[in-house]
Design a protein around this motif. Sequence first.
Motif, PDB file in Angstrom:
ATOM      1  N   HIS A 117       0.827  -1.218   0.000  1.00  0.00           N
ATOM      2  CA  HIS A 117       0.000   0.000   0.000  1.00  0.00           C
ATOM      3  C   HIS A 117       0.858   1.264   0.000  1.00  0.00           C
ATOM      4  CE1 HIS A 117      -3.028  -2.875   1.284  1.00  0.00           C
ATOM      5  NE2 HIS A 117      -2.206  -3.228   2.261  1.00  0.00           N
ATOM      6  N   ASP A 158       0.277   4.996   1.721  1.00  0.00           N
ATOM      7  CA  ASP A 158      -0.703   5.624   2.601  1.00  0.00           C
ATOM      8  C   ASP A 158      -1.289   6.890   1.969  1.00  0.00           C
ATOM      9  OD1 ASP A 158       0.902   7.807   3.184  1.00  0.00           O
ATOM     10  OD2 ASP A 158       0.906   7.484   5.357  1.00  0.00           O
ATOM     11  N   THR A 204       3.285  -0.813   4.137  1.00  0.00           N
ATOM     12  CA  THR A 204       2.738   0.440   3.627  1.00  0.00           C
ATOM     13  C   THR A 204       3.828   1.490   3.465  1.00  0.00           C
ATOM     14  OG1 THR A 204       0.659  -0.051   4.728  1.00  0.00           O
ATOM     15  CG2 THR A 204       0.991   2.218   4.000  1.00  0.00           C
TER      16      THR A 204
END
Length: 434
Positions: free
Chosen positions: A324, A326, A360
Amino acid sequence: MVTSIHQVEDWGYLEVDERGVLMDVSPDFCEHFSINKEDCLGGSIHDIIHGMYGRKRKKVFFGVITKINCIIRVTKKGNRDIYRVIVRDGDIEHYEMVSFMHAIDLQKMNKKKPHQNKYSFDEIIGNSEAMNNAKELATRIATSNSTVLLTGESGTGKELFAQAIHGMSPRKNNPFIAVNCAAIPGELFESELFGYEPGAFSGAKKEGKPGKVELAMNGTLFLDEISELPYEAQGKLLRVLQEKEVERVGGTVSKHIDVRIIAATNRDLGQLVEEGKFRQDLFYRLFVFDLLIPSLRERIDDILPLAFYFIDYFNVKFDHEVKHIDARLQDWMLNYDWPGNVRELKAVIERGMNIVDGDTLSMNDIYFSTQVSTNSPNRKTVPLQSLEDEVRNAEINAIQRALQESNGDRTLAAQKLKIHIASLYRKIAKYNLK
Ligand SMILES: Nc1ncnc2c1ncn2[C@@H]1O[C@H](COP(=O)(O)OP(=O)(O)O)[C@@H](O)[C@H]1O
Ligand SMILES: [Mg+2]
């Protein structure tokens, strides 16, 4: 005079109003396509140019005029459009292009077997309209033998495009040789490009050496940063391209060459010609197709797909499992103006991937790296955060710098920061610094 670069060796033009109604036809157009001006004025552009396949808002496209395959460039003149025929099939002598239909067929074939080419447009990430237009045009150009001039800011992917064009061309199984014109000193240009015979000059290799042009035989020669070629060298290159023959320095025999030229530049060559810094004749020779690769800030839709593509790349390289990005970092990436384009985006992701912990990627991973530091001019484009976050970030930044400058010696770092060592330890723990 270069004000009329778009008019060089063209085949005439049509002038069309906003509705596509023909308002004027140039005499040379009538002549080249055996068309009677009076018969077509007031009619539709589609009666003259057929098969304007997927034209949308492209500046250069393919069309068929009286059964002749053409490449047409559109420019604006007030609220009228000028459709100028810049390449006419059969014009083999100048352009050696394959027909429009052949290009489309090849494109279809390549869609069916995408894995056949080493480099293809599939490896060029980005589905924004600007990028799709560039890819579509490049796909069609690829199948021809024409010279291509790639323009675009540094880091936009010009070399990648050059490789993809080669990979889609009938020359794909032959060499792709890249030459960075900015990196060759003027006096070495000839021997680098054309090669030399044994004993051609002092310091030369005993056995002689083939030049890049020779190495690119039957393949593609990519001339990167062509604007940086010294003026004299430009003339020599032009001669080789025109005569299709190359003679090694110190040699006596010339060799016939068959190479396709793809040149790239991040400067406005037309402008350089006007300033007398680039040879007009070489410019015309290169300016058969110009393909503009848009800057990253002109295709914001591509930023996140590219970022994830590079994350995947560095996941493999660094054995990470980042999945991911953020929200704050995404936001920053979408608002930043990327002066270094895709190359800069790749570097930012690489820096972040060196620092990231977990799955992330976040602002902290890239923001505090040494290169995007607080005194970087790019810093101002980072959106302002709450005072608490700003202070926190400044503190982390100062601590990381101090640790770096003292090679990880915490006592020394604390002295530099004029704080107590215990306080430094607390902050390192608090911010989870390494
Ligand atoms: N659309 C793209 N998809 C994937 N990688 C890209 C793309 N555009 C550029 N890159 C990568 O970014 C870097 C810079 O690209 P490059 O072709 O060298 O740019 P230029 O020649 O315009 O300076 C290279 O590592 C290239 O692989
Ligand atoms: Mg480059």
